[in-house]
Write a protein that holds these residues in place. Sequence first.
Motif, mmCIF file in Angstrom:
data_model
loop_
_atom_site.group_PDB
_atom_site.id
_atom_site.type_symbol
_atom_site.label_atom_id
_atom_site.label_comp_id
_atom_site.label_asym_id
_atom_site.label_seq_id
_atom_site.Cartn_x
_atom_site.Cartn_y
_atom_site.Cartn_z
ATOM 1 N N GLU A 1 18.941 35.831 17.023
ATOM 2 C CA GLU A 1 19.475 36.716 15.979
ATOM 3 C C GLU A 1 19.146 36.175 14.595
ATOM 4 O OE1 GLU A 1 23.342 38.632 18.285
ATOM 5 O OE2 GLU A 1 23.428 36.568 17.524
ATOM 6 N N TYR A 2 19.233 34.867 14.435
ATOM 7 C CA TYR A 2 18.863 34.260 13.155
ATOM 8 C C TYR A 2 17.391 34.524 12.839
ATOM 9 C CZ TYR A 2 17.522 30.797 9.714
ATOM 10 O OH TYR A 2 16.985 30.183 8.598
ATOM 11 N N LYS A 3 16.536 34.372 13.825
ATOM 12 C CA LYS A 3 15.109 34.595 13.601
ATOM 13 C C LYS A 3 14.831 36.055 13.248
ATOM 14 C CE LYS A 3 12.377 32.370 16.617
ATOM 15 N NZ LYS A 3 11.923 31.761 17.888
ATOM 16 N N LYS A 4 15.609 36.967 13.793
ATOM 17 C CA LYS A 4 15.462 38.375 13.417
ATOM 18 C C LYS A 4 15.934 38.598 11.983
ATOM 19 C CE LYS A 4 15.701 40.300 18.075
ATOM 20 N NZ LYS A 4 16.531 41.064 19.047
ATOM 21 N N LEU A 5 16.972 37.880 11.552
ATOM 22 C CA LEU A 5 17.378 37.942 10.151
ATOM 23 C C LEU A 5 16.226 37.525 9.248
ATOM 24 C CD1 LEU A 5 19.544 38.193 7.872
ATOM 25 C CD2 LEU A 5 20.027 35.756 8.279
ATOM 26 N N MET A 6 15.489 36.505 9.663
ATOM 27 C CA MET A 6 14.341 36.067 8.867
ATOM 28 C C MET A 6 13.257 37.147 8.823
ATOM 29 S SD MET A 6 15.133 33.173 7.552
ATOM 30 C CE MET A 6 16.777 33.914 7.433
ATOM 31 N N LEU A 7 13.088 37.899 9.905
ATOM 32 C CA LEU A 7 12.145 39.022 9.879
ATOM 33 C C LEU A 7 12.596 40.069 8.866
ATOM 34 C CD1 LEU A 7 11.441 39.601 13.695
ATOM 35 C CD2 LEU A 7 9.987 38.417 12.035
ATOM 36 N N LEU A 8 13.914 40.306 8.794
ATOM 37 C CA LEU A 8 14.441 41.246 7.806
ATOM 38 C C LEU A 8 14.219 40.721 6.396
ATOM 39 C CD1 LEU A 8 16.007 43.768 6.972
ATOM 40 C CD2 LEU A 8 18.129 42.482 7.370
ATOM 41 N N GLN A 9 14.421 39.432 6.195
ATOM 42 C CA GLN A 9 14.185 38.854 4.868
ATOM 43 C C GLN A 9 12.718 39.015 4.458
ATOM 44 O OE1 GLN A 9 15.694 36.038 2.671
ATOM 45 N NE2 GLN A 9 17.634 35.663 3.692
ATOM 46 N N VAL A 10 11.808 38.805 5.385
ATOM 47 C CA VAL A 10 10.386 38.981 5.081
ATOM 48 C C VAL A 10 10.088 40.437 4.739
ATOM 49 C CG1 VAL A 10 8.041 38.907 6.040
ATOM 50 C CG2 VAL A 10 9.609 37.000 6.429
ATOM 51 N N ALA A 11 10.618 41.346 5.542
ATOM 52 C CA ALA A 11 10.391 42.785 5.307
ATOM 53 C C ALA A 11 10.944 43.205 3.947
ATOM 54 C CB ALA A 11 11.040 43.609 6.421
#
Length: 209
Positions: A162-172
């Motif tokens: 879930e944390y790594k998906k948060l990082m995908l959102l931050q990149v997006a």
Amino acid sequence: MISYEDLINLLKTAESAEEIDCHREEIAELIPQVRVMFDFDQKNHAHQYDLWMHCIHTVMNLDRNMDDDMLYLAALLHDIGKPDCQVAGSRPDDENMHYYGHPERSAEIVQDEILNTLYEHGANLLFEDQKRLVYYVRYHDEHVSLRMKHLRRHLEMVSLEEYKKLMLLQVADARAHVMIPVIEQRIEICQKLSGGYADYLQEQILAGK
């Protein structure tokens, strides 16, 4: 009115921001709170889009058809609290508007208003989905760090995935900004944390480093 299921499908499969935008009125019938973002001028040098289009471009900057519906919904709603937080800069030479505390305000709107609205329109989100959605929105703009204490704090709240998906959102989100140096640096760090570097840090944490 577009259904919740159709909205999620649109966010996950659309081929352009314009494809989503042409459904803005239908989306607003489902989630009336999004109207505050329509044509909202952010008046900040790091932004080239109005608030609604920025959020749509954030959606489009995610890979298509990933398995986490909440990631796409969070991308659409992550900045919905900005209009409530807009303030002018404190320096005379600062022409930008600022949005201090907007992630927390956005998370409040999602948790206190939008989840209820979606429920009223037939969307029965599991508790874990609701929790993950609010987490993504609340921390979408948090300062990121490659230090272990940063990841350790998040692992007290969510799983590594879930944390790594948060990082995908931050990149997006970052890619929907103007590419100034601070934004480019944010993308670089978040990309590392969305991949193997986060796994490495977790291993160090588990090893008691």
